[in-house]
Enzyme design. Structure first.
Site, PDB file in Angstrom:
ATOM      1  N   GLY A  75      -1.754  -7.196  -3.471  1.00  0.00           N
ATOM      2  CA  GLY A  75      -0.480  -6.901  -2.823  1.00  0.00           C
ATOM      3  C   GLY A  75      -0.665  -6.253  -1.466  1.00  0.00           C
ATOM      4  N   GLU A  80       5.861 -13.120  -9.574  1.00  0.00           N
ATOM      5  CA  GLU A  80       5.577 -12.115  -8.549  1.00  0.00           C
ATOM      6  C   GLU A  80       6.262 -12.444  -7.218  1.00  0.00           C
ATOM      7  OE1 GLU A  80       1.347 -10.660  -8.699  1.00  0.00           O
ATOM      8  OE2 GLU A  80       1.143 -12.428  -9.974  1.00  0.00           O
ATOM      9  N   ARG A 100      -9.490  -7.377  -4.744  1.00  0.00           N
ATOM     10  CA  ARG A 100      -9.437  -6.034  -5.341  1.00  0.00           C
ATOM     11  C   ARG A 100      -9.785  -6.145  -6.818  1.00  0.00           C
ATOM     12  NH1 ARG A 100      -4.285  -4.852  -6.079  1.00  0.00           N
ATOM     13  NH2 ARG A 100      -4.584  -4.714  -8.327  1.00  0.00           N
ATOM     14  N   SER A 152      -0.187  -8.700 -11.621  1.00  0.00           N
ATOM     15  CA  SER A 152       0.763  -7.603 -11.459  1.00  0.00           C
ATOM     16  C   SER A 152       1.278  -7.061 -12.790  1.00  0.00           C
ATOM     17  CB  SER A 152       1.959  -8.029 -10.587  1.00  0.00           C
ATOM     18  OG  SER A 152       1.544  -8.176  -9.257  1.00  0.00           O
ATOM     19  N   ASP A 201     -10.077  -4.219 -10.531  1.00  0.00           N
ATOM     20  CA  ASP A 201      -9.524  -3.102 -11.292  1.00  0.00           C
ATOM     21  C   ASP A 201     -10.432  -2.739 -12.458  1.00  0.00           C
ATOM     22  OD1 ASP A 201      -7.306  -3.209  -9.613  1.00  0.00           O
ATOM     23  OD2 ASP A 201      -6.213  -4.561 -10.941  1.00  0.00           O
ATOM     24  N   TYR A 256       4.943  -1.231  -8.218  1.00  0.00           N
ATOM     25  CA  TYR A 256       5.721  -1.581  -7.036  1.00  0.00           C
ATOM     26  C   TYR A 256       6.953  -0.717  -6.779  1.00  0.00           C
ATOM     27  CZ  TYR A 256       2.670  -5.583  -7.287  1.00  0.00           C
ATOM     28  OH  TYR A 256       1.555  -6.369  -7.350  1.00  0.00           O
ATOM     29  N   GLU A 316     -10.203  -6.983 -14.145  1.00  0.00           N
ATOM     30  CA  GLU A 316      -9.968  -8.272 -13.492  1.00  0.00           C
ATOM     31  C   GLU A 316     -10.096  -8.120 -11.989  1.00  0.00           C
ATOM     32  OE1 GLU A 316      -6.031  -9.111 -14.979  1.00  0.00           O
ATOM     33  OE2 GLU A 316      -5.128  -8.465 -13.098  1.00  0.00           O
ATOM     34  N   ASN A 328      -8.373  -9.468  -8.390  1.00  0.00           N
ATOM     35  CA  ASN A 328      -7.187 -10.069  -7.774  1.00  0.00           C
ATOM     36  C   ASN A 328      -7.611 -10.639  -6.422  1.00  0.00           C
ATOM     37  OD1 ASN A 328      -4.709 -10.518  -6.452  1.00  0.00           O
ATOM     38  ND2 ASN A 328      -3.715  -8.879  -7.582  1.00  0.00           N
TER      39      ASN A 328
END
Length: 295
Positions: free
Chosen positions: A262, A7, A238, A137, A240, A199, A256, A258
């Site tokens: 990002g 990443e 964050r 990611s 998901d 992205y 999961e 994070n």
């Protein structure tokens, strides 16, 4: 920013955006860009910079999994985002899932298998997802559907991978800032929400607030905060979800969390903060002040 993980480019984008925002917020900023082999010199560079606080914009392995956090703890430097244990726990998807289960959160069934086992045949009944146990990611994610052959994993995949029952439905996400869930976003793509969809400009469309029933939205906010707390996260995280809208709130699955979302122009957490009335420089300022307060 930067670093050796898969990443790296996302980290560079996050770091530059955050550095600019922190300057707007009135801070003096020194940018430390790490190349793939620069880890050994990081302590010396930090000692030379003598920062009041480190804004960690590294993503993925070594920068997000507790390694850099341990160095910063050793050097006595305050830093943003989660600490050593929460970072390591969240990056290990299997152990994070167990923490979620212990907290009463719904997760998809999964097993750990060798790369060779997954190449040779179906470890779980299709459909299922194969992914690294410790990357983010959507790096290295394969979906095996009914009627497909076994996953053709490349040699670049880890020797051990996670095989997870495929959770159908819509993609939802919720960021948590401190102890405050910020909102619920639905992510709409033409296909799988992979690295490019996350992205690349135009790779996905974000709907905020998500057009979902109130009980499902409330469950997302509740689950995200509970996941944040179960892992021991701090600062910004964050979580998901996948939501099977045929089953109502029972169709919501935690994928999961994070610990270092990002912070790029297309990233979800800054977008949710803006929706909650927090401008990007203000968000970055909060994260720096939160790190200093924790110290």
């Amino acid at each position: 920013m930067g670093g050796p993980s898969a990443e790296r480019e996302v980290s560079l984008s996050s770091g530059r955006g955050c550095a600019d925002a922190l300057r707007v917020a009135g801070f003096e900023v020194a940018e430390i860009v790490l190349g793939p082999g620069d880890g050994a010199g990081l302590a010396a560079r930090l000692a030379e910079a003598r920062p009041d606080v480190v804004f960690n914009a590294l993503h993925g392995r070594l920068g997000e999994d507790g390694c850099v956090q341990g160095l910063l703890e050793w050097m006595g430097l305050p830093y943003t985002h989660s600490g050593v244990l929460a970072s390591a726990l969240a990056m290990d998807k299997t152990r994070a899932k167990q923490a979620f289960r212990d907290a009463g959160l719904p997760v998809a069934h999964s097993v750990i298998a060798s790369r060779e086992e997954v190449r040779a045949g179906h470890v779980l009944p299709p459909p299922y997802v194969v992914k690294p146990n410790d990357e983010g990611s959507s790096v290295g994610v394969f979906i095996v559907r009914e009627g497909d052959n076994a996953a053709p994993l490349p040699d670049s995949m880890p020797a051990q991978v996670m095989v997870e029952t495929y959770a159908p439905g819509r993609e939802l996400t919720t960021a948590v800032l401190g102890d405050r869930p910020l909102g619920v976003t639905e992510i709409v793509t033409a296909g799988w929400y992979d690295y490019d969809a996350k992205y690349a400009a135009g790779g996905s469309r974000h709907i905020i607030p998500a057009d979902i029933p109130a009980d499902v939205a409330q469950a997302c906010l509740d689950y995200a905060l509970r996941a944040h707390q179960a892992l021991g996260c701090r600062g910004l995280s964050r979580t998901d979800f996948r939501w099977d809208d045929r089953r109502g709130a029972d169709g919501l699955i935690v994928l999961e969390t994070n610990t270092q979302p990002g912070m790029t122009p297309t990233s979800l957490a800054p977008e949710q903060a803006a929706f909650a009335g927090i401008a990007f420089p203000e968000l970055c300022r909060w994260m720096v002040e939160d790190a200093l307060c924790r110290d």
